[in-house]
Design a protein around this motif. Sequence first.
Motif, mmCIF file in Angstrom:
data_model
loop_
_atom_site.group_PDB
_atom_site.id
_atom_site.type_symbol
_atom_site.label_atom_id
_atom_site.label_comp_id
_atom_site.label_asym_id
_atom_site.label_seq_id
_atom_site.Cartn_x
_atom_site.Cartn_y
_atom_site.Cartn_z
ATOM 1 N N ALA B 126 45.041 40.227 52.241
ATOM 2 C CA ALA B 126 43.928 40.275 51.283
ATOM 3 C C ALA B 126 44.295 41.139 50.075
ATOM 4 N N THR B 127 45.082 42.178 50.295
ATOM 5 C CA THR B 127 45.470 43.019 49.163
ATOM 6 C C THR B 127 46.820 42.594 48.571
ATOM 7 N N HIS B 128 47.777 42.205 49.435
ATOM 8 C CA HIS B 128 49.119 41.893 48.928
ATOM 9 C C HIS B 128 49.184 40.520 48.238
ATOM 10 N N ALA B 129 48.230 39.625 48.559
ATOM 11 C CA ALA B 129 48.212 38.296 47.921
ATOM 12 C C ALA B 129 48.117 38.426 46.403
ATOM 13 N N VAL B 130 47.515 39.529 45.935
ATOM 14 C CA VAL B 130 47.396 39.752 44.490
ATOM 15 C C VAL B 130 48.797 39.732 43.867
ATOM 16 N N HIS B 131 49.727 40.445 44.483
ATOM 17 C CA HIS B 131 51.091 40.532 43.959
ATOM 18 C C HIS B 131 51.760 39.149 43.912
ATOM 19 N N TYR B 244 56.714 29.438 41.968
ATOM 20 C CA TYR B 244 56.108 30.743 42.232
ATOM 21 C C TYR B 244 54.614 30.646 42.490
ATOM 22 N N GLY B 245 54.118 31.582 43.306
ATOM 23 C CA GLY B 245 52.674 31.670 43.521
ATOM 24 C C GLY B 245 52.301 31.507 44.976
ATOM 25 N N ILE B 246 50.997 31.273 45.207
ATOM 26 C CA ILE B 246 50.500 31.120 46.575
ATOM 27 C C ILE B 246 49.979 29.700 46.760
ATOM 28 N N ASP B 247 49.759 29.297 48.009
ATOM 29 C CA ASP B 247 49.399 27.889 48.240
ATOM 30 C C ASP B 247 48.048 27.508 47.623
ATOM 31 N N LYS B 248 47.093 28.456 47.596
ATOM 32 C CA LYS B 248 45.823 28.165 46.888
ATOM 33 C C LYS B 248 45.764 29.057 45.642
ATOM 34 N N PRO B 249 46.225 28.553 44.486
ATOM 35 C CA PRO B 249 46.357 29.399 43.289
ATOM 36 C C PRO B 249 45.028 30.017 42.841
ATOM 37 N N VAL B 250 45.118 31.161 42.145
ATOM 38 C CA VAL B 250 43.907 31.828 41.635
ATOM 39 C C VAL B 250 43.438 31.155 40.356
ATOM 40 N N ASP B 251 44.397 30.612 39.588
ATOM 41 C CA ASP B 251 44.083 29.966 38.311
ATOM 42 C C ASP B 251 43.227 30.825 37.408
ATOM 43 N N SER B 252 43.640 32.061 37.221
ATOM 44 C CA SER B 252 42.888 32.946 36.336
ATOM 45 C C SER B 252 43.827 33.987 35.771
ATOM 46 N N PRO B 255 41.896 40.006 34.830
ATOM 47 C CA PRO B 255 42.441 41.019 35.745
ATOM 48 C C PRO B 255 41.514 41.357 36.914
ATOM 49 N N ILE B 256 40.190 41.329 36.678
ATOM 50 C CA ILE B 256 39.264 41.681 37.777
ATOM 51 C C ILE B 256 39.291 40.586 38.843
ATOM 52 N N THR B 257 39.242 39.336 38.399
ATOM 53 C CA THR B 257 39.319 38.211 39.332
ATOM 54 C C THR B 257 40.606 38.301 40.145
ATOM 55 N N ILE B 258 41.719 38.549 39.440
ATOM 56 C CA ILE B 258 43.014 38.612 40.116
ATOM 57 C C ILE B 258 43.036 39.751 41.137
ATOM 58 N N PHE B 259 42.581 40.928 40.702
ATOM 59 C CA PHE B 259 42.663 42.135 41.531
ATOM 60 C C PHE B 259 41.871 41.981 42.832
ATOM 61 N N LEU B 260 40.731 41.290 42.749
ATOM 62 C CA LEU B 260 39.845 41.251 43.914
ATOM 63 C C LEU B 260 39.886 39.934 44.677
ATOM 64 N N HIS B 261 40.689 38.947 44.202
ATOM 65 C CA HIS B 261 40.559 37.616 44.792
ATOM 66 C C HIS B 261 40.904 37.576 46.285
ATOM 67 N N GLY B 262 41.865 38.386 46.699
ATOM 68 C CA GLY B 262 42.278 38.380 48.108
ATOM 69 C C GLY B 262 41.158 38.873 49.008
ATOM 70 N N LEU B 263 40.556 39.984 48.610
ATOM 71 C CA LEU B 263 39.447 40.547 49.386
ATOM 72 C C LEU B 263 38.265 39.587 49.414
ATOM 73 N N ARG B 265 38.277 36.361 49.118
ATOM 74 C CA ARG B 265 38.545 35.226 50.016
ATOM 75 C C ARG B 265 38.382 35.625 51.474
ATOM 76 N N LEU B 266 38.826 36.858 51.798
ATOM 77 C CA LEU B 266 38.719 37.335 53.175
ATOM 78 C C LEU B 266 37.245 37.484 53.573
ATOM 79 N N VAL B 267 36.446 38.072 52.673
ATOM 80 C CA VAL B 267 35.013 38.270 52.959
ATOM 81 C C VAL B 267 34.332 36.910 53.144
ATOM 82 N N LYS B 268 34.670 35.954 52.279
ATOM 83 C CA LYS B 268 34.087 34.615 52.359
ATOM 84 C C LYS B 268 34.411 33.985 53.718
ATOM 85 N N GLN B 269 35.667 34.142 54.119
ATOM 86 C CA GLN B 269 36.126 33.592 55.395
ATOM 87 C C GLN B 269 35.371 34.253 56.558
ATOM 88 N N MET B 270 35.156 35.567 56.433
ATOM 89 C CA MET B 270 34.452 36.292 57.498
ATOM 90 C C MET B 270 33.003 35.828 57.612
#
Lengths: 170, 292
Positions: B126-131, B244-252, B255-263, B265-270
């Motif tokens: 959730a945090t490292h996906a940002v990188h 380069y990138g992740i399987d479900k791209p952020v497409d943004s 910076p705020i969207t990017i920084f928090l997108h992993g968390l 997604r995790l919260v949504k999944q939970m």
Amino acid sequence: MSNTKLFFISIGIIALLAGVPHITANLSYANTTEIVETPKEKIISEVTEAEPFEEEETINESPFLGKWRASFNYDGTMGYMIVRITSKKGKMVGHIIAYEDDLGNSEGAKDLVLQFKKEKKSGWSAIYTTEYENETYQIPCTVKLLSPSQLQLSYDYYGFSDIETWTKEK
Amino acid sequence: MVALLAKELEWIDVQYWFSIFNDWSLVYVILPFFVFELIRYTVLKRMTMDLIKDSIANAITFVAFVSIEYILGILAVTKLYFWVHEHVSLPHLPLNWITIICCILLADFAYYWDHRMMHRIGIGWATHAVHHSSPHFNMSVAYRFGPMDAIFPILFSIPIVMLGFDPILVLLSEVFVQVFQTLLHTEVIKKFPKPIEYIFNTPSHHRVHHGSNRQYWDKNYAGMLIIWDRMLGTFEPEVEEVRYGIDKPVDSTNPITIFLHGLQRLVKQMKKTEGIGNKLKLLIKPPGWEPK
Ligand SMILES: [Zn+2]
């Protein structure tokens, strides 16, 4: 790869990387304690190397030498420490010789507080030994003279940062 | 030789040597290299608005990451390190070259496991996906951090302090590994001679790590030495061109969207997952895990 295999390979790597410095530290400690007698010639050459006459002379004239008064705040108690900077074997060191509180009560001491290392453009780099919440820290710092009677000690060390001004005692 | 390596060193000198690489490399390698990469993008006609915005977003996530590190209190963390050093540690090691080299290698090995964990448990990803979420690969991507990227390394460096290494030396070694790792984020360098590629982590190996191509997932976790991946079964050479990138791209590039997108997604999944046990399992199971 199985988890057990990963675990044992990792433990092996850690044991090797931690073992090597511990073993060499023990070996070199054993070496230094075994050699009790140092050949006389060596002592003489070391002494002459460490204290060349001219160098001693210049350090003797150093304006840092003497007694200095520094204020401190220890757990809310304000007070002063008196530090004597002397030169030993060509190296300048500072020892706390007394503590004084605001009321003038004083107490003797003999703690090493400052070790001068190298002279740089911006002053001397030194190691400042200080205590914070019962832990002793050795903090790299810079010492410079503001005037013949004022010395400035500054450091910035992982969150501890300060500039202290010490004044010369007569 | 051993005597030389075992000779006691002065702290002030060691800190000075580290600062040449850890602090000043930004000025003499990283920034000039990034400028060169920008010129290269322009020459290759790959310079786009998206790339510029992405680089700016990377810098902003870095500022956010550093701020969080400060709020956490570098002082609190270093105090914890000092406490461990004084109370639960093997005999303290002398400061010499052997200690320094072994400490850097241990920090590198800790980096490997920290990195592997960040990829293989839900909360870590959730945090490292940002990188990993940038579709580009250049020096600025190295500064793209997630909100909890500063926390996980602590778990892995405390054991090094317990082995008798000085806490400050451990911190300096961790930064050393991190700076080495930063230098790998480039497309400019293709491949080094074979012996180097065999032992060290290189831009080629790290491009693979950032690949979204299926065979490149969860490979090449190394910081400085790629031999850890070779030994622990996670090595993959660069063959197919990397996307380069992740399987479900952020497409943004916000910076705020990017920084928090992993968390997010995790919260949504939970929220979507039934049962408190399963919700908690999402934190420690590999990303993509679903209850049966
Ligand atoms: Zn990664």
